[in-house]
Design a protein around this motif. Structure first.
Motif, PDB file in Angstrom:
ATOM      1  N   GLY A 103       0.801  -1.211   0.000  1.00 34.37           N
ATOM      2  CA  GLY A 103       0.000   0.000   0.000  1.00 34.37           C
ATOM      3  C   GLY A 103       0.839   1.268   0.000  1.00 34.37           C
ATOM      4  O   GLY A 103       2.063   1.245  -0.069  1.00 34.37           O
ATOM      5  N   LYS A 104       0.141   2.386   0.090  1.00 35.04           N
ATOM      6  CA  LYS A 104       0.800   3.699   0.111  1.00 35.04           C
ATOM      7  C   LYS A 104       0.932   4.238   1.536  1.00 35.04           C
ATOM      8  O   LYS A 104       1.640   5.192   1.777  1.00 35.04           O
ATOM      9  CB  LYS A 104       0.005   4.700  -0.726  1.00 35.04           C
ATOM     10  N   THR A 105       0.199   3.629   2.479  1.00 36.16           N
ATOM     11  CA  THR A 105       0.275   4.047   3.881  1.00 36.16           C
ATOM     12  C   THR A 105       0.595   2.824   4.746  1.00 36.16           C
ATOM     13  O   THR A 105       0.399   1.690   4.315  1.00 36.16           O
ATOM     14  CB  THR A 105      -1.056   4.659   4.361  1.00 36.16           C
ATOM     15  N   ASN A 106       1.055   3.046   5.942  1.00 39.97           N
ATOM     16  CA  ASN A 106       1.408   1.991   6.897  1.00 39.97           C
ATOM     17  C   ASN A 106       2.509   1.070   6.379  1.00 39.97           C
ATOM     18  O   ASN A 106       2.629  -0.059   6.841  1.00 39.97           O
ATOM     19  CB  ASN A 106       0.176   1.146   7.273  1.00 39.97           C
ATOM     20  N   VAL A 107       3.263   1.520   5.383  1.00 45.61           N
ATOM     21  CA  VAL A 107       4.311   0.705   4.779  1.00 45.61           C
ATOM     22  C   VAL A 107       5.591   1.540   4.715  1.00 45.61           C
ATOM     23  O   VAL A 107       5.540   2.747   4.505  1.00 45.61           O
ATOM     24  CB  VAL A 107       3.908   0.261   3.351  1.00 45.61           C
ATOM     25  N   ASN A 108       6.703   0.878   4.875  1.00 46.78           N
ATOM     26  CA  ASN A 108       7.996   1.548   4.756  1.00 46.78           C
ATOM     27  C   ASN A 108       8.095   2.235   3.401  1.00 46.78           C
ATOM     28  O   ASN A 108       7.639   1.709   2.388  1.00 46.78           O
ATOM     29  CB  ASN A 108       9.105   0.505   4.905  1.00 46.78           C
ATOM     30  N   ALA A 109       8.689   3.397   3.365  1.00 47.76           N
ATOM     31  CA  ALA A 109       8.791   4.190   2.130  1.00 47.76           C
ATOM     32  C   ALA A 109       9.532   3.441   1.023  1.00 47.76           C
ATOM     33  O   ALA A 109       9.271   3.678  -0.162  1.00 47.76           O
ATOM     34  CB  ALA A 109       9.494   5.512   2.416  1.00 47.76           C
ATOM     35  N   LEU A 110      10.414   2.525   1.368  1.00 48.25           N
ATOM     36  CA  LEU A 110      11.150   1.763   0.359  1.00 48.25           C
ATOM     37  C   LEU A 110      10.270   0.747  -0.363  1.00 48.25           C
ATOM     38  O   LEU A 110      10.652   0.228  -1.410  1.00 48.25           O
ATOM     39  CB  LEU A 110      12.337   1.035   1.005  1.00 48.25           C
ATOM     40  N   LEU A 111       9.090   0.448   0.200  1.00 47.26           N
ATOM     41  CA  LEU A 111       8.216  -0.580  -0.370  1.00 47.26           C
ATOM     42  C   LEU A 111       6.910  -0.039  -0.942  1.00 47.26           C
ATOM     43  O   LEU A 111       6.198  -0.779  -1.630  1.00 47.26           O
ATOM     44  CB  LEU A 111       7.876  -1.623   0.702  1.00 47.26           C
ATOM     45  N   GLN A 112       6.573   1.195  -0.682  1.00 48.22           N
ATOM     46  CA  GLN A 112       5.266   1.729  -1.086  1.00 48.22           C
ATOM     47  C   GLN A 112       5.021   1.564  -2.576  1.00 48.22           C
ATOM     48  O   GLN A 112       5.831   1.956  -3.403  1.00 48.22           O
ATOM     49  CB  GLN A 112       5.161   3.202  -0.702  1.00 48.22           C
ATOM     50  N   GLY A 113       3.883   0.935  -2.901  1.00 53.13           N
ATOM     51  CA  GLY A 113       3.472   0.754  -4.291  1.00 53.13           C
ATOM     52  C   GLY A 113       4.163  -0.383  -5.024  1.00 53.13           C
ATOM     53  O   GLY A 113       3.855  -0.655  -6.174  1.00 53.13           O
TER      54      GLY A 113
END
Length: 150
Positions: A103-113
Motif C-alpha cells: 500500500g501507500k500508507t502503513n508501509v515503509n517508504a522503500l516498499l510503497q506501491g
C-alpha cells in the motif's frame, strides 16, 4: 590557577557533530531493516496461502480464477492486511500467480506501491518468488529482483 567549570563550546560542537554523523548512517540502515522485516512478514503470509492454493489445485484440478469463492480471502489470506492487498492471476490450467501490492500508507517508504509475487509453474508445480520493483537487498533468500539496488 583557574578552575575548569564545564565543557567548552568546541567540545559541545564536536559531540553534536559525532551524533549527527552517527544518525546519518544509522537511520537509513534502520529503514532498510524495517523494510526487510515487512517483506519477510508478507512472504510468510504468502507461504501459508500457497499451501491452500496447492490444496485447491489438487481438489479442483485448476488454479483459482480469483472469482467469488476463489478470492485470496477464501484461500486463507487475511481479510485486512495493513501492508497491502492480495490478488490472484490465473495462468494456464494449474499455473498462476499470487501477488501482494504494498500500500501507500502503513508501509515503509522503500516498499510503497511495489509488488511481491509468487508464481506457480504448470509442468513442475514449483513456486518462484519475484519482484520487479523491490531492491534485491530487501528480499529474503530465494527471491529474485530485476531492480538494481540503489
Amino acid at each position: 590557577m583557574k578552575k575548569q567549570q564545564g565543557f567548552t563550546l568546541i567540545e559541545l560542537m564536536i559531540v553534536v557533530a559525532v551524533i549527527g554523523v552517527l544518525s546519518a548512517i544509522a537511520i537509513p540502515q534502520y529503514q532498510k531493516y524495517v523494510a526487510k522485516a515487512e517483506v519477510a512478514s508478507v512472504l510468510s503470509t504468502m507461504t501459508g496461502i500457497k499451501t491452500n492454493l496447492e490444496a485447491f489445485i489438487v481438489e479442483n484440478g485448476r488454479f483459482p480464477k480469483g472469482e467469488a469463492g476463489e478470492m485470496p480471502v477464501d484461500l486463507g489470506a487475511p481479510e485486512v492486511m495493513p501492508l497491502g492487498k492480495f490478488s490472484l492471476k490465473p495462468g494456464t490450467k494449474d499455473a498462476g500467480t499470487l501477488n501482494l501490492e504494498f500500500g501507500k500508507t502503513n508501509v515503509n517508504a522503500l516498499l510503497q506501491g511495489s509488488n511481491l509475487t509468487l508464481a506457480r509453474e504448470a509442468k513442475t508445480g514449483t513456486w518462484t518468488c519475484t519482484s520487479a520493483d523491490i531492491e534485491k537487498a530487501l528480499l529474503p533468500k530465494g527471491c529474485t529482483s530485476t531492480l538494481i539496488a540503489s
